[in-house]
Design a protein around this motif. Structure first.
Motif, mmCIF file in Angstrom:
data_model
loop_
_atom_site.group_PDB
_atom_site.id
_atom_site.type_symbol
_atom_site.label_atom_id
_atom_site.label_comp_id
_atom_site.label_asym_id
_atom_site.label_seq_id
_atom_site.Cartn_x
_atom_site.Cartn_y
_atom_site.Cartn_z
ATOM 1 N N VAL A 23 71.854 -28.951 49.827
ATOM 2 C CA VAL A 23 70.635 -28.711 50.598
ATOM 3 C C VAL A 23 71.028 -28.124 51.950
ATOM 4 C CG1 VAL A 23 69.153 -30.439 49.529
ATOM 5 C CG2 VAL A 23 70.625 -31.092 51.448
ATOM 6 N N GLY A 27 65.594 -27.074 54.325
ATOM 7 C CA GLY A 27 65.037 -27.662 53.115
ATOM 8 C C GLY A 27 65.351 -26.904 51.849
ATOM 9 N N SER A 327 69.376 -31.936 55.107
ATOM 10 C CA SER A 327 68.086 -31.270 55.201
ATOM 11 C C SER A 327 67.267 -31.894 56.322
ATOM 12 C CB SER A 327 67.335 -31.403 53.869
ATOM 13 O OG SER A 327 65.997 -30.954 53.991
#
Length: 353
Positions: A23, A27, A327
């Motif tokens: 990730v 995002g 993320s």
């Protein structure tokens, strides 16, 4: 599909075939499905193919059978985007690179100085897209283990450090520490072999912060500024979340765990780590668990899954796989390996207050 939870704080949103690998702060999530890497920017609602990674004919054929893929460990071990739009990756067969816009990766040229080269478990990206990794394999003969680096975005790799025979078993991972300006090297496995060391940013000097205890056997760490935090990866001693001071090596046990820890990832304000089913005298649980924390002190198991019926030695330990990287979104991604109901699947979830 039944998704077992330990409380009502985890809500499964959706699932799809594949193994989550990476990730990014925005995002964006990447997963591997056979030899193809897909990405999603909408929390796993849609997945778009990015590129393919070369594989031998045997492994390409095995990709269509989940059990055969598990037997051969046919999966994307590591995958990272680079600042110029290219990518680097690692599988059981080697290390690979691609340039912006390419749909198929190419094998990296690795100077093994005349010796066989063993591909890594993990890759790390340092300043100026430097790519570093260490050799990872069973190493029963305890031969020398090497660190490699690339300064041309994964096209070529050279040896930057060699651990003498018997000093370590293999390298689990490396992390660049922007505050301290050096890399952390995580090594395993037994006796005096486990350790956390410091590799200078120019890759010319190395020393150990701590070494020689199962407490220092780590694969993934969270960087807390003056401290590192990780779950131990041990079948020899009870596992726990460890907080260790960067300057002195002093440590404390934060939370006891139900199994060895190989994966960890931050999703927004949620820190997650997972445990694996690695049966031993101290690891008696037949369940892999997903643990979360919002303060890095109190950890709660929010999900679990049982090891499936297939032999762990041949068909892999049961693991909840978390992506590498971090993320800034709150959406969680995790995958099942050798677990009932979720083997070979990636689940997308959210934390419910």
């Amino acid at each position: 599909m039944n998704h077992p939870r330990d409380n009502e704080s985890l809500n499964i949103l959706r699932g799809c075939p594949g193994r989550v690998v990476t990730v990014q702060p925005d995002g964006l999530c990447f997963l591997g499905r056979r030899s193809t890497v897909f990405r999603s920017g909408d929390d796993g609602v849609t997945w778009t193919p990015v590129l393919t990674i070369p594989a031998s004919p045997l492994r390409r054929a095995a990709g269509w059978s989940r059990l055969a893929a598990r037997l051969l460990r046919h999966e994307v071990r590591a995958f990272f985007p680079l600042s110029d739009g290219g990518f680097v990756a690692a599988t059981r067969e080697g290390v690979f690179f691609s340039s912006r816009g390419e749909r198929r990766m190419s094998p990296s040229r690795i100077d093994g100085e005349g010796l066989a080269v063993f591909p890594p478990m993990c890759l790390t990206i340092g300043p100026d897209d430097a790519v570093l990794w260490g050799e990872y394999w069973a190493n029963r003969e305890r031969r020398a283990v090497r660190l490699f680096a690339s300064r041309d975005r994964g096209r070529t790799f050279q040896v930057i450090h060699t651990f003498p025979p018997g000093e370590i078993k293999h390298v689990h991972n490396l992390y660049f520490d922007p505050r301290r300006g050096h890399y952390w090297v995580l090594a395993g496995d037994h006796g005096t072999e486990p350790g956390i060391g410091r590799l200078s940013a120019d890759c010319r000097s190395f020393d150990w912060l701590v070494k020689g205890r199962q407490t220092f056997r780590a694969v993934c760490v969270f960087d807390l500024g003056d401290h590192l935090l990780y779950g131990t990866d041990s079948e020899k001693e009870p596992n726990a979340v460890i907080r260790i001071e960067k300057s002195s090596g002093r440590f404390e046990r934060i939370q006891e765990l139900d199994g060895s820890c190989i994966y960890a990832c931050r999703f927004g304000g949620c820190y997650a780590l997972s445990t694996s089913v690695e049966p031993s005298e101290v690891n008696r649980s037949n369940e892999a668990g997903l643990w979360i924390s919002d303060d890095l002190h109190r950890w709660t198991r929010v999900y679990h899954a049982r090891k499936d019926r297939w032999n762990a030695t041949y068909f892999q330990f049961g693991s909840i796989v978390l992506p590498r990287g971090e993320s800034d979104r709150e959406t969680l991604f995790f995958s099942g390996q050798a677990l009932e109901g979720i083997d070979g699947q990636t689940l997308v979830a959210e934390i419910v207050a």
